[in-house]
Design a protein around this motif. Structure first.
Motif, PDB file in Angstrom:
ATOM      1  N   ARG A   1       0.829  -1.199   0.000  1.00 40.56           N
ATOM      2  CA  ARG A   1       0.000   0.000   0.000  1.00 40.56           C
ATOM      3  C   ARG A   1       0.869   1.258   0.000  1.00 40.56           C
ATOM      4  O   ARG A   1       2.060   1.190   0.285  1.00 40.56           O
ATOM      5  CB  ARG A   1      -0.900   0.011   1.236  1.00 40.56           C
ATOM      6  CG  ARG A   1      -1.737  -1.243   1.446  1.00 40.56           C
ATOM      7  CD  ARG A   1      -2.829  -1.348   0.391  1.00 40.56           C
ATOM      8  NE  ARG A   1      -3.689  -2.500   0.635  1.00 40.56           N
ATOM      9  CZ  ARG A   1      -4.779  -2.467   1.400  1.00 40.56           C
ATOM     10  NH1 ARG A   1      -5.121  -1.344   2.023  1.00 40.56           N
ATOM     11  NH2 ARG A   1      -5.517  -3.554   1.551  1.00 40.56           N
ATOM     12  N   PRO A   2       0.257   2.413  -0.298  1.00 36.45           N
ATOM     13  CA  PRO A   2       1.029   3.662  -0.246  1.00 36.45           C
ATOM     14  C   PRO A   2       1.740   3.885   1.083  1.00 36.45           C
ATOM     15  O   PRO A   2       2.867   4.387   1.107  1.00 36.45           O
ATOM     16  CB  PRO A   2      -0.044   4.732  -0.502  1.00 36.45           C
ATOM     17  CG  PRO A   2      -1.048   4.045  -1.372  1.00 36.45           C
ATOM     18  CD  PRO A   2      -1.102   2.631  -0.853  1.00 36.45           C
ATOM     19  N   VAL A   3       1.126   3.485   2.179  1.00 36.74           N
ATOM     20  CA  VAL A   3       1.775   3.680   3.479  1.00 36.74           C
ATOM     21  C   VAL A   3       3.030   2.818   3.595  1.00 36.74           C
ATOM     22  O   VAL A   3       4.001   3.202   4.267  1.00 36.74           O
ATOM     23  CB  VAL A   3       0.789   3.378   4.630  1.00 36.74           C
ATOM     24  CG1 VAL A   3       0.422   1.891   4.676  1.00 36.74           C
ATOM     25  CG2 VAL A   3       1.353   3.842   5.968  1.00 36.74           C
ATOM     26  N   ASP A   4       3.045   1.669   2.944  1.00 33.80           N
ATOM     27  CA  ASP A   4       4.240   0.813   2.980  1.00 33.80           C
ATOM     28  C   ASP A   4       5.405   1.472   2.241  1.00 33.80           C
ATOM     29  O   ASP A   4       6.559   1.380   2.675  1.00 33.80           O
ATOM     30  CB  ASP A   4       3.933  -0.550   2.347  1.00 33.80           C
ATOM     31  CG  ASP A   4       2.844  -1.302   3.092  1.00 33.80           C
ATOM     32  OD1 ASP A   4       2.885  -1.297   4.333  1.00 33.80           O
ATOM     33  OD2 ASP A   4       1.961  -1.868   2.433  1.00 33.80           O
TER      34      ASP A   4
ATOM     35  N   ARG B   1       2.869   7.078  -4.864  1.00 36.18           N
ATOM     36  CA  ARG B   1       2.182   8.343  -5.071  1.00 36.18           C
ATOM     37  C   ARG B   1       3.210   9.477  -5.087  1.00 36.18           C
ATOM     38  O   ARG B   1       3.775   9.819  -4.048  1.00 36.18           O
ATOM     39  CB  ARG B   1       1.161   8.601  -3.962  1.00 36.18           C
ATOM     40  CG  ARG B   1       0.134   7.491  -3.781  1.00 36.18           C
ATOM     41  CD  ARG B   1      -0.889   7.500  -4.923  1.00 36.18           C
ATOM     42  NE  ARG B   1      -1.996   6.611  -4.630  1.00 36.18           N
ATOM     43  CZ  ARG B   1      -2.066   5.342  -4.988  1.00 36.18           C
ATOM     44  NH1 ARG B   1      -1.053   4.811  -5.665  1.00 36.18           N
ATOM     45  NH2 ARG B   1      -3.108   4.609  -4.688  1.00 36.18           N
ATOM     46  N   PRO B   2       3.464  10.064  -6.255  1.00 41.53           N
ATOM     47  CA  PRO B   2       4.497  11.108  -6.332  1.00 41.53           C
ATOM     48  C   PRO B   2       4.297  12.246  -5.341  1.00 41.53           C
ATOM     49  O   PRO B   2       5.269  12.750  -4.773  1.00 41.53           O
ATOM     50  CB  PRO B   2       4.364  11.600  -7.779  1.00 41.53           C
ATOM     51  CG  PRO B   2       3.830  10.420  -8.525  1.00 41.53           C
ATOM     52  CD  PRO B   2       2.898   9.736  -7.570  1.00 41.53           C
ATOM     53  N   ARG B   3       3.063  12.636  -5.114  1.00 42.55           N
ATOM     54  CA  ARG B   3       2.821  13.791  -4.246  1.00 42.55           C
ATOM     55  C   ARG B   3       3.320  13.569  -2.823  1.00 42.55           C
ATOM     56  O   ARG B   3       3.827  14.501  -2.183  1.00 42.55           O
ATOM     57  CB  ARG B   3       1.330  14.115  -4.216  1.00 42.55           C
ATOM     58  CG  ARG B   3       0.985  15.364  -3.419  1.00 42.55           C
ATOM     59  CD  ARG B   3      -0.497  15.634  -3.418  1.00 42.55           C
ATOM     60  NE  ARG B   3      -1.008  15.793  -4.767  1.00 42.55           N
ATOM     61  CZ  ARG B   3      -2.302  15.973  -5.050  1.00 42.55           C
ATOM     62  NH1 ARG B   3      -3.198  15.983  -4.076  1.00 42.55           N
ATOM     63  NH2 ARG B   3      -2.684  16.114  -6.302  1.00 42.55           N
ATOM     64  N   VAL B   4       3.218  12.366  -2.321  1.00 41.68           N
ATOM     65  CA  VAL B   4       3.605  12.112  -0.931  1.00 41.68           C
ATOM     66  C   VAL B   4       4.902  11.327  -0.799  1.00 41.68           C
ATOM     67  O   VAL B   4       5.494  11.296   0.278  1.00 41.68           O
ATOM     68  CB  VAL B   4       2.477  11.372  -0.175  1.00 41.68           C
ATOM     69  CG1 VAL B   4       1.244  12.232  -0.085  1.00 41.68           C
ATOM     70  CG2 VAL B   4       2.157  10.038  -0.839  1.00 41.68           C
ATOM     71  N   HIS B   5       5.344  10.693  -1.870  1.00 40.88           N
ATOM     72  CA  HIS B   5       6.513   9.813  -1.768  1.00 40.88           C
ATOM     73  C   HIS B   5       7.784  10.388  -2.367  1.00 40.88           C
ATOM     74  O   HIS B   5       8.880  10.014  -1.946  1.00 40.88           O
ATOM     75  CB  HIS B   5       6.218   8.468  -2.457  1.00 40.88           C
ATOM     76  CG  HIS B   5       5.179   7.657  -1.759  1.00 40.88           C
ATOM     77  ND1 HIS B   5       4.317   6.820  -2.426  1.00 40.88           N
ATOM     78  CD2 HIS B   5       4.863   7.550  -0.452  1.00 40.88           C
ATOM     79  CE1 HIS B   5       3.504   6.231  -1.560  1.00 40.88           C
ATOM     80  NE2 HIS B   5       3.816   6.659  -0.359  1.00 40.88           N
TER      81      HIS B   5
END
Length: 395
Positions: free
Chosen positions: A121-124, A168-172
Motif C-alpha cells: 500500500r502507499p503507506v508501505d 504516489r508522487p505527491r507524498v513519496h
C-alpha cells in the motif's frame, strides 16, 4: 509463472445527480459477466470515490471464482520474472542496469521481497522511504530508489498484476535541492594544467578544453582524432572496463579542437609509442586504456595539490573540468546553447540547472541590463514616496 488469465477489472467512476457512481463487472454464478453500478451516498470528492472503487475491485479481483485474477506473486517473484523480462527488452546502458540491480539487491528486496505484490500500500512505500537505513542515504540516492519503485509498480500495472500502483508522487517523491557543481576559474585551470605530470598533461588539457566525460576521454582512439579538420569524434566510452555507447544520442558528436589543444595533440602523437588509428590516445605504456580512477587519483589530485587548490568531496574529479568548461563558455558568450553544444546535453535545462555558475558581478550586470532594457527610451526614474516612476520622453 503467470497464469494466462483475463485481466483485472479496472472499473470507472462517474457523477450522476450529484453523486459518485462506481461501475465495474462481476462474474455471474452461471458464467459470463454482469455490470454493476453502485451509487455512493456519502463521498466527499473524486479521490475518495476512487479509494472506494479500489476497495471494491480488491474484493472482486480476490474472488477465487473471478477469472480475472492472475497468479499472486511476491515482490521477489515479480522482480525475478516479469520485471527482469521487461528490463531485458529495454535498451538500457550497462550503468543503468547495474544501478537497478544494486538498488534491488541491497535495499528494495530485503524490505519488500516476501510481500505479496498486491498487498503493498502507499503507506508501505512511505514507511520504506522513511526507514532509518534509507533516510540516512543521500537525497539523490533516495530519489533513485523512489524512481525505481515507481517504475517497477508501473510495470506491474501494465502487466495487469495489480490494479493500481501504490507509489504516489505527491507524498513519496523525495525532495532534492538543485545544486550547482563546483567550478574553477580560467586561471585556476591553467595553473592545474601547468602542474600536471608532462606524460598526462595533454589528457587533462583535452578534458579542460573539450568538456569530454572521463569515460569518453579514456576510450578515445587516434582514429577519432581528425587533426586536419581539428575535431574529435565522441564515438564510445568506457564504464567499469566495458566499452559502451556514448551516454545519449546527443553525446555522440564531433567536438572542435582549439589551437592550443591541436598543438598539444600533434606533439603527443609524435612522442607516442602507440600512434596507430586503433591505438588509444591516452593509453598506458603498453597501449591499454587507463581507468578514469587512475587519472583522478594519480594524475589530477597531485596536480591540484601542487596548484594549491583544495579538493572538494565528490567535486574534484575529472568532471570538475566539464563543469568548468560549461561555466566559462556561458560566462564569455552569454549563451546557454553554446554551453549545451559543448557538453552535448540533450536538454538545455540540464546545462542551466547544474553546470553553469553566475558570479555576483555578473548578477549586477544582469540587473543593469534589465534596467537598460526597461528604461532605455525613458528619462531617469524618479523616486517618489517609495515608488518608482518614469518620465517617458515624448517623440
Amino acid at each position: 509463472m503467470i497464469q494466462a488469465r483475463r485481466s483485472f477489472q479496472r472499473g470507472s467512476v462517474t457523477v450522476r445527480n450529484g453523486r459518485y457512481v462506481l461501475r465495474y463487472r462481476i462474474r455471474k454464478p452461471g458464467g459470463g459477466w454482469r455490470q454493476r453500478a453502485e451509487s455512493l451516498r456519502e463521498c466527499a470528492d473524486k479521490k475518495a470515490a476512487l479509494g472506494a472503487l479500489n476497495e471494491r475491485l480488491r474484493e472482486v479481483n480476490a474472488d477465487a471464482g473471478n477469472a480475472a485474477v492472475p497468479a499472486v506473486l511476491s515482490f521477489a517473484e515479480f522482480a525475478t520474472g516479469p520485471w527482469r523480462q521487461y528490463v531485458g527488452t529495454r535498451k538500457l546502458k550497462p550503468a543503468t542496469r547495474y544501478v537497478y540491480d544494486s538498488n534491488l539487491r541491497v535495499h528494495i528486496l530485503p524490505y519488500f521481497g516476501t510481500r505479496r505484490l498486491d498487498s503493498v500500500r502507499p503507506v508501505d512505500i512511505a514507511m520504506f522511504l522513511a526507514s532509518g537505513r534509507i533516510a540516512a542515504l543521500a537525497p539523490k540516492y533516495q530519489l533513485n530508489l523512489y524512481g525505481l519503485l515507481r517504475l517497477m509498480f508501473g510495470v506491474a500495472v501494465d502487466y495487469e498484476l495489480i490494479a493500481s500502483s501504490p507509489v504516489r508522487p505527491r507524498v513519496h517523491r523525495p525532495h532534492v535541492d538543485a545544486s550547482e557543481k563546483p567550478a574553477l576559474s580560467g586561471a585556476e585551470v591553467a595553473r592545474v594544467i601547468a602542474r600536471v605530470e608532462p606524460t598526462w598533461r595533454t589528457a587533462i588539457m583535452c578534458v579542460a578544453l573539450t568538456g569530454l566525460r572521463a569515460g569518453e576521454l579514456v576510450a578515445l582512439q587516434w582514429k577519432h582524432v581528425d587533426l586536419e579538420r581539428r575535431t574529435v569524434v565522441v564515438a564510445q566510452s568506457f564504464w567499469r572496463g566495458q566499452r559502451v555507447e556514448p551516454k545519449t544520442k546527443a553525446s555522440r558528436a564531433e567536438v572542435p579542437v582549439s589551437d592550443v589543444l591541436y598543438d598539444a595533440l600533434v606533439g603527443h602523437r609524435a612522442a607516442s609509442r602507440h600512434p596507430d588509428p586503433d591505438d588509444y590516445v591516452f593509453g598506458d605504456p603498453v597501449g591499454r586504456p587507463v581507468s578514469p580512477d587512475f587519472l583522478r587519483t594519480q594524475v589530477l589530485y597531485p596536480a591540484l595539490e601542487r596548484a594549491g587548490i583544495p579538493r572538494v568531496r565528490r567535486g574534484s574529479g575529472l568532471h570538475l573540468f566539464r563543469h568548468t568548461a560549461a561555466s566559462l563558455v556561458h560566462k564569455h558568450t552569454g549563451s546557454l546553447k553554446f554551453a549545451q553544444a559543448l557538453l552535448r546535453h540533450a536538454r538545455v535545462s540540464t546545462t542551466a540547472n547544474v553546470y553553469t555558475h553566475v558570479s555576483a558581478s555578473e548578477s549586477r550586470g544582469i540587473a543593469q541590463a534589465l534596467e537598460e532594457a526597461i528604461f532605455s527610451n525613458c528619462a531617469l526614474p524618479v523616486l517618489t514616496n517609495g515608488l518608482v516612476t518614469a518620465q517617458i520622453e515624448q517623440g
